[in-house]
Design a protein around this motif. Structure first.
Motif, PDB file in Angstrom:
ATOM      1  N   UNK A   1      77.692  79.248  53.355  1.00 48.72           N
ATOM      2  CA  UNK A   1      77.307  80.653  53.476  1.00 48.72           C
ATOM      3  C   UNK A   1      76.092  80.971  52.639  1.00 48.72           C
ATOM      4  N   UNK A   2      76.047  80.435  51.430  1.00 51.23           N
ATOM      5  CA  UNK A   2      74.898  80.673  50.558  1.00 51.23           C
ATOM      6  C   UNK A   2      73.629  80.063  51.141  1.00 51.23           C
ATOM      7  N   UNK A   3      73.751  78.851  51.692  1.00 53.04           N
ATOM      8  CA  UNK A   3      72.585  78.205  52.298  1.00 53.04           C
ATOM      9  C   UNK A   3      72.105  78.973  53.524  1.00 53.04           C
ATOM     10  N   UNK A   4      73.046  79.445  54.337  1.00 55.31           N
ATOM     11  CA  UNK A   4      72.673  80.239  55.516  1.00 55.31           C
ATOM     12  C   UNK A   4      72.017  81.548  55.097  1.00 55.31           C
ATOM     13  N   UNK A   5      72.536  82.162  54.040  1.00 53.91           N
ATOM     14  CA  UNK A   5      71.969  83.413  53.544  1.00 53.91           C
ATOM     15  C   UNK A   5      70.539  83.188  53.039  1.00 53.91           C
ATOM     16  N   UNK A   6      70.342  82.119  52.268  1.00 57.67           N
ATOM     17  CA  UNK A   6      69.004  81.802  51.763  1.00 57.67           C
ATOM     18  C   UNK A   6      68.042  81.546  52.919  1.00 57.67           C
ATOM     19  N   UNK A   7      68.518  80.815  53.930  1.00 54.59           N
ATOM     20  CA  UNK A   7      67.691  80.528  55.099  1.00 54.59           C
ATOM     21  C   UNK A   7      67.329  81.827  55.823  1.00 54.59           C
ATOM     22  N   UNK A   8      68.300  82.706  55.971  1.00 52.57           N
ATOM     23  CA  UNK A   8      68.056  83.990  56.625  1.00 52.57           C
ATOM     24  C   UNK A   8      67.058  84.836  55.864  1.00 52.57           C
TER      25      UNK A   8
ATOM     26  N   UNK B   1      64.746  83.709  53.821  1.00 54.40           N
ATOM     27  CA  UNK B   1      63.440  83.055  53.940  1.00 54.40           C
ATOM     28  C   UNK B   1      62.804  83.414  55.278  1.00 54.40           C
ATOM     29  N   UNK B   2      63.594  83.343  56.350  1.00 50.15           N
ATOM     30  CA  UNK B   2      63.071  83.697  57.671  1.00 50.15           C
ATOM     31  C   UNK B   2      62.667  85.171  57.717  1.00 50.15           C
ATOM     32  N   UNK B   3      63.452  86.014  57.089  1.00 46.69           N
ATOM     33  CA  UNK B   3      63.128  87.441  57.049  1.00 46.69           C
ATOM     34  C   UNK B   3      61.817  87.695  56.339  1.00 46.69           C
ATOM     35  N   UNK B   4      61.616  86.993  55.209  1.00 45.22           N
ATOM     36  CA  UNK B   4      60.347  87.137  54.479  1.00 45.22           C
ATOM     37  C   UNK B   4      59.178  86.660  55.339  1.00 45.22           C
TER      38      UNK B   4
END
Length: 185
Positions: A126-133, A135-138
């Protein structure tokens, strides 16, 4: 082959033309999820680390027979994994969490998934998916900002549409399509 506790008729062979195919079957109905959860939680409470083979049991809890709902079993599985996070390597925990997530998507309804979602955020996956999300948002925000700036320069007469498109290495048509995609023009 694994069969969930809900499977009534088990098929271990398939005759296809002249070739019979046979598989070993593990019927999860023969295993009690509540007992497995209790055993694993007791081991953790006693300060013992789970072995790799026990991580497989954590995965299969949602497929086993039991009194508790599948949503509760998945939550319990996530709790067990969370307590193991600092003790196991990331490469051991991540695949288990990934498969557990995939199983949850298969066996839970939308309401149950929403209940489990918060717990999933707290896992390594979940943390990795959140970080990925994030990053994509930025990245999307940065891209949107660049196109918005280019559009403002065109609107202010500083650049032509052709010059703005060229700065983004696009044709004018591609540039306009991107503006529409980003809901800027």
């Amino acid at each position: 082959m694994l069969c969930t506790s809900k499977v009534r008729v088990i098929k271990s062979s398939l005759d296809h033309e002249m070739n019979p195919y046979r598989v070993g079957v593990v019927r999860m109905k023969d295993h009690n999820a509540d007992e497995v959860i209790r055993t694993l939680e007791d081991k953790q409470k006693a300060g013992e680390d789970l072995e790799r083979g026990e991580l497989l049991k954590v995965l299969l809890i949602s497929l086993m027979e039991g009194e508790t709902s599948q949503a509760v079993r998945i939550k319990k599985s996530l709790e067990i994994l969370k307590r193991e996070q600092g003790k196991l390597e990331e490469r051991e925990v991540l695949p288990v969490e990934s498969v557990l997530y995939a199983l949850a998507m298969k066996v839970l309804n939308e309401k149950e998934i929403r209940e489990v979602k918060e717990m999933m955020r707290m896992t390594l996956l979940g943390q990795l998916l959140m970080e990925d999300g994030m990053k994509r948002g930025r990245e999307q925000g940065r891209e949107e900002g660049e196109f918005k700036t280019m559009l403002e320069l065109v609107q202010d007469g500083v650049l032509t549409m052709k010059e703005a498109a060229a700065r983004k290495h696009m044709s004018v048509e591609e540039f306009r399509e991107k503006l529409q995609e980003l809901k800027l023009g």
